[in-house]
Design a protein around this motif. Sequence first.
Motif, mmCIF file in Angstrom:
data_model
loop_
_atom_site.group_PDB
_atom_site.id
_atom_site.type_symbol
_atom_site.label_atom_id
_atom_site.label_comp_id
_atom_site.label_asym_id
_atom_site.label_seq_id
_atom_site.Cartn_x
_atom_site.Cartn_y
_atom_site.Cartn_z
ATOM 1 N N HIS A 123 80.137 1.439 37.493
ATOM 2 C CA HIS A 123 81.012 2.532 37.921
ATOM 3 C C HIS A 123 82.137 2.822 36.937
ATOM 4 C CE1 HIS A 123 82.484 -1.326 39.359
ATOM 5 N NE2 HIS A 123 83.704 -0.832 39.283
ATOM 6 N N ARG A 124 82.238 2.029 35.885
ATOM 7 C CA ARG A 124 83.271 2.252 34.863
ATOM 8 C C ARG A 124 82.611 2.283 33.494
ATOM 9 N NH1 ARG A 124 87.639 -2.203 35.175
ATOM 10 N NH2 ARG A 124 88.369 -1.017 33.378
ATOM 11 N N ASP A 125 83.231 3.045 32.589
ATOM 12 C CA ASP A 125 82.693 3.152 31.230
ATOM 13 C C ASP A 125 83.236 2.009 30.384
ATOM 14 O OD1 ASP A 125 81.519 3.979 28.914
ATOM 15 O OD2 ASP A 125 82.855 5.693 28.580
ATOM 16 N N LEU A 126 82.683 0.811 30.599
ATOM 17 C CA LEU A 126 83.136 -0.355 29.842
ATOM 18 C C LEU A 126 82.751 -0.278 28.382
ATOM 19 C CD1 LEU A 126 82.160 -3.194 32.363
ATOM 20 C CD2 LEU A 126 84.369 -2.045 32.119
ATOM 21 N N TRP A 127 81.797 0.563 28.038
ATOM 22 C CA TRP A 127 81.241 0.598 26.695
ATOM 23 C C TRP A 127 81.816 1.736 25.857
ATOM 24 C CZ3 TRP A 127 78.887 0.031 31.327
ATOM 25 C CH2 TRP A 127 78.371 -1.236 31.598
ATOM 26 N N GLY A 128 82.705 2.520 26.444
ATOM 27 C CA GLY A 128 83.391 3.575 25.701
ATOM 28 C C GLY A 128 82.493 4.682 25.196
ATOM 29 N N THR A 129 81.393 4.943 25.886
ATOM 30 C CA THR A 129 80.492 6.004 25.450
ATOM 31 C C THR A 129 81.056 7.388 25.747
ATOM 32 O OG1 THR A 129 79.315 5.958 27.579
ATOM 33 C CG2 THR A 129 78.487 4.522 25.818
ATOM 34 N N GLY A 130 81.892 7.473 26.769
ATOM 35 C CA GLY A 130 82.485 8.760 27.121
ATOM 36 C C GLY A 130 81.562 9.685 27.871
ATOM 37 N N ALA A 131 80.341 9.273 28.141
ATOM 38 C CA ALA A 131 79.371 10.119 28.852
ATOM 39 C C ALA A 131 78.601 9.261 29.847
ATOM 40 C CB ALA A 131 78.410 10.780 27.872
ATOM 41 N N PRO A 132 78.281 9.800 31.012
ATOM 42 C CA PRO A 132 77.512 9.032 31.995
ATOM 43 C C PRO A 132 76.058 8.893 31.590
ATOM 44 C CG PRO A 132 77.897 11.261 32.799
ATOM 45 C CD PRO A 132 78.660 11.135 31.519
ATOM 46 N N ASN A 133 75.364 8.038 32.300
ATOM 47 C CA ASN A 133 73.932 7.824 32.089
ATOM 48 C C ASN A 133 73.171 8.937 32.800
ATOM 49 O OD1 ASN A 133 71.310 6.942 31.920
ATOM 50 N ND2 ASN A 133 71.622 5.062 33.086
ATOM 51 N N ARG A 134 72.577 9.847 32.040
ATOM 52 C CA ARG A 134 71.926 11.017 32.626
ATOM 53 C C ARG A 134 70.643 10.688 33.379
ATOM 54 N NH1 ARG A 134 75.603 14.828 33.284
ATOM 55 N NH2 ARG A 134 76.907 15.064 31.411
ATOM 56 N N LYS A 135 70.190 9.458 33.299
ATOM 57 C CA LYS A 135 68.992 9.064 34.031
ATOM 58 C C LYS A 135 69.312 8.459 35.399
ATOM 59 C CE LYS A 135 66.270 8.111 29.859
ATOM 60 N NZ LYS A 135 65.472 7.082 29.130
ATOM 61 N N ALA A 136 70.591 8.305 35.699
ATOM 62 C CA ALA A 136 70.990 7.609 36.920
ATOM 63 C C ALA A 136 71.595 8.578 37.925
ATOM 64 C CB ALA A 136 71.996 6.508 36.599
ATOM 65 N N ALA A 137 71.384 8.281 39.200
ATOM 66 C CA ALA A 137 71.960 9.104 40.273
ATOM 67 C C ALA A 137 72.636 8.254 41.338
ATOM 68 C CB ALA A 137 70.878 9.973 40.919
ATOM 69 N N TRP A 138 72.693 6.947 41.139
ATOM 70 C CA TRP A 138 73.345 6.042 42.083
ATOM 71 C C TRP A 138 74.127 4.994 41.300
ATOM 72 C CZ3 TRP A 138 72.257 5.672 47.571
ATOM 73 C CH2 TRP A 138 71.271 6.526 48.038
ATOM 74 N N HIS A 139 75.271 4.587 41.813
ATOM 75 C CA HIS A 139 75.892 3.345 41.363
ATOM 76 C C HIS A 139 75.155 2.174 42.011
ATOM 77 C CE1 HIS A 139 79.672 5.881 40.792
ATOM 78 N NE2 HIS A 139 79.401 5.403 39.598
ATOM 79 N N ALA A 140 75.065 1.084 41.296
ATOM 80 C CA ALA A 140 74.448 -0.101 41.881
ATOM 81 C C ALA A 140 75.207 -0.543 43.127
ATOM 82 C CB ALA A 140 74.412 -1.232 40.851
ATOM 83 N N ALA A 141 76.533 -0.424 43.111
ATOM 84 C CA ALA A 141 77.336 -0.794 44.280
ATOM 85 C C ALA A 141 77.106 0.165 45.431
ATOM 86 C CB ALA A 141 78.811 -0.839 43.906
#
Length: 279
Positions: A153-171
Amino acid sequence: MGKPPSAASLWREARNAAARARLERSLPVVFPLPVLRHALSRPLVPPTPRLAVESYWRHHILRADRLARALAAASGQPEGWTWRLGTGTPPDARRRGKAEDLTEENLSETALAEKGLAFSFRVPPAPFREAPYDRGKGHCCICGQPVYRFGWHRDLWGTGAPNRKAAWHAACVIAWKFWIAPADHVKELKRRQGHRCAQSGKRLLKTAEVDHRVPLYRIWREERARPWPELLGYWGLPNLQVVNRAIHADKCAAEAGERASVRRRAAGPGTGDPAAGME
């Protein structure tokens, strides 16, 4: 001179050694430390970072519940959204025994307008699952916030963009399952209450049951105008309790009497209150 290790122990050691090696090869430079600690402490080590994240939230259900509701509060209620229910036949009932998918071509106009709507007030409201408010891939359909690597749920990797293949948080996956089936997690809730009945204070018996303090039919009737993030609390931990079966039976009987009196006062079918005929 101890006993020789069993075949199961030898298999587990070999399997975990291979899983740890695979996990270490797959780990990015930045990875949530609590998740890694949890993964390495499991009897069967998850072999990939994504499985490690899923295992972490699956074993921290109440934490996932709190996080999902906090993320929903950060998103806020979409402008123009109101909590409403679908009026048609649930898709699962329409499709029973059929193999075709529900696409825009084979859905009626009414079904398209109600796409994403729940057909019961027992399901938590989820505006971002509804077609007009869907934020698309890369955003969680439960809380509306961006989804990053491994469903985090947080951008720990500093990519600045969400994962476009995902539609749910694991939590949020775990939180949603908790909201719609809290009885599946009675052991966790019992521990939370110190194995004491929330109503009588007596020790919880094996037959103890999960109950909503404020019944969901009253949420639909009396509270549905509240802001959406606040509504989610009625499905989460703040509104859940474990009580002994006898107390739960008495509470359900009182609620049934209340619903019956409301139905008697109502003008009849067509009053627009789905709770009148769904209990």
